[in-house]
Scaffold this motif. Structure first.
Motif, PDB file in Angstrom:
ATOM      1  N   SER A  58      33.673   8.838 -11.369  1.00  0.00           N
ATOM      2  CA  SER A  58      35.047   8.563 -10.938  1.00  0.00           C
ATOM      3  C   SER A  58      35.730   9.899 -10.719  1.00  0.00           C
ATOM      4  CB  SER A  58      35.808   7.795 -12.021  1.00  0.00           C
ATOM      5  OG  SER A  58      35.109   6.655 -12.426  1.00  0.00           O
TER       6      SER A  58
ATOM      7  N   HIS B  25      42.104   7.565  -6.250  1.00  0.00           N
ATOM      8  CA  HIS B  25      40.865   7.788  -7.000  1.00  0.00           C
ATOM      9  C   HIS B  25      39.702   7.017  -6.376  1.00  0.00           C
ATOM     10  CE1 HIS B  25      41.714   3.878  -8.894  1.00  0.00           C
ATOM     11  NE2 HIS B  25      40.409   3.850  -9.173  1.00  0.00           N
TER      12      HIS B  25
ATOM     13  N   VAL C 113      35.555   5.576  -7.225  1.00  0.00           N
ATOM     14  CA  VAL C 113      34.536   5.257  -8.216  1.00  0.00           C
ATOM     15  C   VAL C 113      33.251   4.960  -7.466  1.00  0.00           C
ATOM     16  CG1 VAL C 113      33.826   3.712 -10.088  1.00  0.00           C
ATOM     17  CG2 VAL C 113      36.256   4.275  -9.788  1.00  0.00           C
TER      18      VAL C 113
END
Length: 151
Positions: A64, A47, A49
């Motif tokens: 995100s 992931h 951000v």
């Protein structure tokens, strides 16, 4: 006559309270969905951000995303005026592509989506922006929030 006035005033209070409770239920459901999407994407080790900034360069929230989910959160926006919305978009090579619309729950503005819906979209490059736009009509207003998604 006085009893009728009291009855009508009481009915209005009940209707107002019911409307407020219905809105609170919708807000809770929306925030639960955002929370679940955020939890899923944070569990994904790949992931990303990115910080959103305001037009003055101050902190404006975050974007995100993972392979499957995309979440935008901010508490710096105020609800849009009647007839306008905050649109989310990605701009690459001077071309904006709309991707969503911010919703509000109390003082929190958010948008979330599944990347399954945009299987051909890469979120790893370009600029993500949020602009105040007419609810229906031409788009392309300057961003009120933006973040660099990478190169």
């Amino acid at each position: 006559v006085a009893a009728l006035v009291v009855l009508l005033a009481g009915a209005r209070v009940v209707v107002d309270r019911t409307t407020q409770q219905d809105q609170a239920r919708r807000d809770v459901a929306a925030l639960e969905a955002v929370s679940a999407a955020t939890e899923r994407l944070l569990r994904d080790p790949s992931h990303r951000v990115v910080e959103l900034t305001t037009t003055t360069g101050g902190p404006g929230g975050s974007i995100s995303w993972s392979a499957h989910d995309f979440v935008v959160l901010t508490s710096v926006l105020v609800p849009p005026p009647e007839g306008q919305v905050y649109r989310c978009w990605i701009e690459r090579d001077g071309t904006r592509s709309p991707v969503g619309q911010m919703a509000f729950a109390g003082l929190t503005a958010f948008w979330y989506g599944s990347l399954y819906e945009w299987a051909t979209t890469s979120f790893g490059s370009g600029v993500f922006g949020v602009s105040l736009e007419p609810a229906s009509g031409p788009e392309g207003h300057p961003p009120v929030l933006s973040g660099n998604l990478g190169s």
